[in-house]
Design a protein around this motif. Structure first.
Motif, PDB file in Angstrom:
ATOM      1  N   ASN A 222       0.828  -1.212   0.000  1.00 21.47           N
ATOM      2  CA  ASN A 222       0.000   0.000   0.000  1.00 21.47           C
ATOM      3  C   ASN A 222       0.859   1.257   0.000  1.00 21.47           C
ATOM      4  O   ASN A 222       0.548   2.236  -0.691  1.00 21.47           O
ATOM      5  CB  ASN A 222      -0.924  -0.008   1.214  1.00 21.47           C
ATOM      6  CG  ASN A 222      -2.012  -1.059   1.114  1.00 21.47           C
ATOM      7  OD1 ASN A 222      -2.339  -1.520   0.017  1.00 21.47           O
ATOM      8  ND2 ASN A 222      -2.559  -1.459   2.242  1.00 21.47           N
ATOM      9  N   ARG A 226       0.894   4.025  -2.765  1.00 18.95           N
ATOM     10  CA  ARG A 226       0.464   5.371  -2.362  1.00 18.95           C
ATOM     11  C   ARG A 226       1.465   6.434  -2.773  1.00 18.95           C
ATOM     12  O   ARG A 226       1.098   7.528  -3.218  1.00 18.95           O
ATOM     13  CB  ARG A 226       0.275   5.390  -0.836  1.00 18.95           C
ATOM     14  CG  ARG A 226       0.020   6.764  -0.235  1.00 18.95           C
ATOM     15  CD  ARG A 226      -1.331   7.302  -0.667  1.00 18.95           C
ATOM     16  NE  ARG A 226      -1.608   8.576  -0.065  1.00 18.95           N
ATOM     17  CZ  ARG A 226      -1.149   9.756  -0.500  1.00 18.95           C
ATOM     18  NH1 ARG A 226      -0.376   9.794  -1.580  1.00 18.95           N
ATOM     19  NH2 ARG A 226      -1.447  10.868   0.103  1.00 18.95           N
ATOM     20  N   TYR A 227       2.757   6.132  -2.660  1.00 19.49           N
ATOM     21  CA  TYR A 227       3.789   7.116  -2.952  1.00 19.49           C
ATOM     22  C   TYR A 227       4.441   6.916  -4.327  1.00 19.49           C
ATOM     23  O   TYR A 227       5.441   7.571  -4.627  1.00 19.49           O
ATOM     24  CB  TYR A 227       4.868   7.079  -1.860  1.00 19.49           C
ATOM     25  CG  TYR A 227       4.335   7.482  -0.502  1.00 19.49           C
ATOM     26  CD1 TYR A 227       4.144   8.819  -0.182  1.00 19.49           C
ATOM     27  CD2 TYR A 227       4.010   6.530   0.456  1.00 19.49           C
ATOM     28  CE1 TYR A 227       3.650   9.187   1.063  1.00 19.49           C
ATOM     29  CE2 TYR A 227       3.523   6.890   1.704  1.00 19.49           C
ATOM     30  CZ  TYR A 227       3.342   8.216   2.003  1.00 19.49           C
ATOM     31  OH  TYR A 227       2.851   8.593   3.231  1.00 19.49           O
ATOM     32  N   GLU A 236      -2.569   7.795 -10.965  1.00 16.11           N
ATOM     33  CA  GLU A 236      -3.407   6.777 -10.354  1.00 16.11           C
ATOM     34  C   GLU A 236      -4.304   6.111 -11.389  1.00 16.11           C
ATOM     35  O   GLU A 236      -4.598   4.924 -11.301  1.00 16.11           O
ATOM     36  CB  GLU A 236      -4.253   7.396  -9.240  1.00 16.11           C
ATOM     37  CG  GLU A 236      -3.426   7.891  -8.058  1.00 16.11           C
ATOM     38  CD  GLU A 236      -4.302   8.489  -6.973  1.00 16.11           C
ATOM     39  OE1 GLU A 236      -5.532   8.591  -7.200  1.00 16.11           O
ATOM     40  OE2 GLU A 236      -3.779   8.855  -5.918  1.00 16.11           O
TER      41      GLU A 236
END
Length: 791
Positions: A222, A226-227, A236
């Protein structure tokens, strides 16, 4: 103007309205909050308060909780962040921002509260289930809060907070990873460490039992997503990420690897609006396609890499290894879409002429290729696909297991026949056997593999001397891509597949550069050396004339070997390292040479007899330039004496003592200790040891003593396996061939039809006395002699 909801008074400002309501109508206001479920409600009773301070007062007076209201001040933002991180760890609290940042007079104010406060309200369109630990909301209001006020001019930070929980337990499972551990994981991932090793490092380094010690592999994935640490996902949204990658590849390189790109939702005159097409070819792949496409082109597609299909175009290099020369990522693989992609490829590479085109049994690849490029000299089916379809159809149409095994054995004998005359006669006989066993399978076999000269696409007698036995080159590439690069997981992101393919092309380019000067022992070289070791099974060699020999085997089979002018002109990279023979120097009539296109043991026996048993130290063709570069690099290198090295090491040891005395950080000392222990271990491992005393005399090739191992005392219970279809043995093949020889065929050996398509009702037949093949009289009369054996 603000009207009071409890009296007819009208006030001029919002602040006056709040002060009036608090002084004159506090009880009525609290009662309305309780009825409407608003304000700060007590989690232990039905009391409601307008502020956190009033609620803390209520907890202390009514419920005797002893909550404390504290204050802190900080000069810098980083001091406040470090203090807040430590407070959250000690009190097992997660302060979340409740409102957006506000500005009051000369202060910037931020409100924080406990993440457990509130009530869980599921969404109507929720697609995910509740977590295994349950929701973090306990259904009430926790008095934990924090108000941060930052002075705009001086930067001083004043904090008012309460850290005592009421109404819920302090559970670690509802907390989040700390900023420190997140930063550490991000650093390790950014440095290229694998998620599994990152997890192992975190668990080895962490000693306390807190939320940071509960890191899982899912947490690391995750954080990576996320980064955007992989540097692959530019956005995204996968569609926008691919668009960004295509733009960078098209503008940032001297050679544009994007041959064709059509995004979904974009209108195109030749394709549908929902079609997606991405064709890739690097400069290295373009060079390989032009250089090796004359031999053979292999095309196949696979799924499970993304939501789209991946089609790969491959060629075979001088070492017998497959090289992907282009990729097509698309939502479908019909001839219409492939024709458009091949047209874009032709515009970039020019026309491609090849001798052999190999694909699966579908016609979409071949039809699209011949529409755009020059028609290949020969089209062949992949043996693996043919065998797979036969097995599937036999199981579907024939219920008896013995009949399944018999039919499959007949088909494999027919498939492996290397002489055309015998193949045609055997095909007539197998057709009669299939008609008696399974008429349904016979109809499928004739329509898919016999009529319209389709037997020439899969029979071994029509691919003599060709390396194109199967299409496993492409299958092997797809298997490596799925298992190694994608870890047997289906990625939905096209951008991940895009960069994986670009890097795969880079690695292939480097491997090809290494093979040219260094050479490589490939699968084909290993097969040639394996047959060289089988020369001892040859019983005799008889000369039949100039450049022609007869070789005898223990099985009484005699094969003829002829020496020819090599087509490779001495540049072949696939040679035997012991006798320096390659497949282009001789021809042999044995099935091994005809089917596998490799120098068989009979060819090795002839070469050894000619050379008188002399061996050669064969080396593949090498480019000397890399060796010269290395030699030039080593010239002028100074040699450091051991005494100077020891003096430098003593200086470093003194510096290490100074660092140990000055540094108090535990992590720094641990890291230093690990490296010192590693250095000492390396030094001990490289230290020269004294000569070992000579022991008892023993043989130099003596095997090690068997090591004791654990073994099971339970009896092994074997599973009953199903009657699998398997290749017939040599004795079974001889027996089946004898049975076929006693059958009178009902098909013509030339047109493979029962009817001679003549106007007369009677069908006239004629048998050749040389090859024993039965033909229609009309088929026989149209040729000068037998069209099968040319007699």
């Amino acid at each position: 103007m603000f009207s009071c909801e409890f009296c007819p008074l009208v006030l001029a400002s919002k602040g006056s309205y709040f002060n009036h309501r608090k002084r004159k109508h506090q009880n009525e206001y609290l009662r309305s909050l309780q009825q409407n479920g608003k304000g700060f409600c007590c989690s232990l009773c039905k009391f409601s308060a307008p502020s956190n301070k009033d609620m803390i007062y209520h907890y202390n007076i009514v419920h005797e909780k002893g909550l404390k209201l504290l204050h802190e001040q900080f000069a810098m933002e980083r001091d406040f962040a470090a203090w807040k991180e430590n407070l959250q760890t000690e009190t097992k609290t997660l302060y979340v921002q409740l409102k957006k940042t506000r500005q009051q007079m000369d202060y910037e104010v931020i409100y924080f509260g406990c993440n457990r406060s509130g009530k869980y309200v599921p969404k109507d369109d929720a697609t995910h289930c509740t977590k295994s630990q349950g929701t973090s909301k306990f259904g009430g209001k926790c008095p934990v809060y924090m108000i941060k006020r930052t002075h705009l001019s001086s930067g001083l930070i004043s904090v008012e907070y309460c850290s005592d929980h009421v109404g819920h337990d302090e559970e670690i499972c509802h907390l989040r990873l700390s900023t420190k551990i997140r930063s550490k994981i991000c650093g390790k991932l950014a440095s290229g460490m694998e998620p599994k090793k990152v997890l192992d490092y975190i668990r080895d380094d962490h000693r306390k039992i807190d939320r940071d010690a509960m890191v899982t592999r899912k947490d690391i994935w995750n954080i990576r997503k996320r980064y955007h640490i992989s540097n692959v996902e530019k956005h995204e949204n996968d569609t926008q990420s691919v668009d960004i990658w295509i733009k960078e590849l098209s503008t940032g390189n001297d050679f544009n690897p994007v041959v064709m790109y059509k995004q979904q939702g974009v209108t195109d005159c030749d394709l549908l609006k929902d079609d997606f097409v991405l064709c890739l070819q690097t400069e290295f792949q373009k060079h390989m396609l032009r250089e090796f496409a004359q031999k053979m082109i292999c095309i196949d597609s696979t799924h499970s890499t993304t939501k789209f299909l991946l089609t790969t175009i491959m060629v075979i290099d001088d070492f017998g290894e497959a090289i992907p020369t282009a990729w097509i990522i698309s939502n479908r693989e019909d001839a219409e879409l492939l024709t458009r992609a091949f047209s874009a490829l032709k515009h970039k590479c020019g026309d491609i002429m090849t001798d052999i085109f190999m694909s699966d049994l579908a016609n979409n690849f071949y039809n699209a290729w011949t529409t755009v490029f020059t028609i290949p000299n020969k089209r062949l089916y992949c043996n693996w696909h043919v065998d797979k379809c036969w097995r599937r159809m036999i199981a579907k149409t024939i219920s008896n297991l013995e009949d399944q095994a018999t039919v499959y054995a007949y088909l494999k004998i027919l498939h492996c026949e290397t002489e055309e005359q015998k193949f045609r006669k055997m095909l007539q006989e197998v057709n009669d056997v299939l008609g008696e066993t399974s008429p349904q399978f016979l109809e499928y076999f004739n329509n898919s593999y016999v009529l319209d000269d389709k037997y020439k696409l899969w029979a071994s007698c029509f691919r003599i001397g060709s390396i194109a036995n199967n299409n496993m080159y492409v299958e092997a590439f797809h298997r490596v891509l799925k298992s190694v690069d994608f870890s047997k997981k289906q990625y939905k992101g096209v951008d991940n597949l895009l960069m994986t393919l670009i890097k795969f092309s880079r690695d292939k380019c480097l491997e090809q550069f290494i093979k040219m000067p260094k050479g490589k022992s490939t699968h084909w070289v290993a097969e040639i050396q394996k047959r060289h070791r089988l020369v001892r099974t040859v019983t005799g060699v008889v000369s039949l004339g100039e450049n022609e020999w007869k070789v005898e085997n223990p099985t009484d089979h005699k094969y003829t070997v002829k020496k020819i002018e090599p087509q490779c002109l001495g540049k072949c990279q696939i040679k035997c390292s012991m006798c320096n023979v390659c497949v282009h120097m001789y021809t042999c009539t044995c099935p091994d040479f005809l089917m596998h296109a490799v120098a068989c043991k009979h060819i090795h026996a002839i070469e050894i007899s000619i050379s008188g048993g002399k061996t050669f130290a064969f080396q593949q063709n090498r480019n000397k330039e890399p060796e010269v570069v290395i030699e030039n690099t080593l010239v002028g290198t100074s040699i450091v004496r051991p005494q100077s090295l020891k003096a430098n090491l003593h200086k470093y040891v003194d510096k290490i003592h100074e660092v140990i005395d000055l540094v108090d950080d535990e992590d720094c000392l641990k890291a230093l200790g690990k490296r010192l222990v590693l250095g000492v271990a390396v030094a001990k491992g490289m230290r020269p040891t004294e000569s070992f005393p000579r022991g008892t005399n023993m043989s130099s090739n003596k095997h090690f003593d068997t090591q004791k191992r654990f073994y099971s005392t339970q009896a092994k219970v074997g599973r009953k396996r199903k009657n699998r279809l398997k290749y017939p043995t040599s004795s079974e093949s001889t027996e089946l061939r004898a049975k076929l020889a006693r059958i009178t065929p009902q098909l013509c050996a030339l047109c493979f039809m029962s009817d001679d398509r003549n106007d007369t009702a009677q069908v006239l037949w004629r048998q050749c006395e040389i090859c024993d093949c039965w033909l229609h009289s009309t088929c026989y009369s149209n040729h000068d002699g037998c069209p099968i054996c040319m007699s």
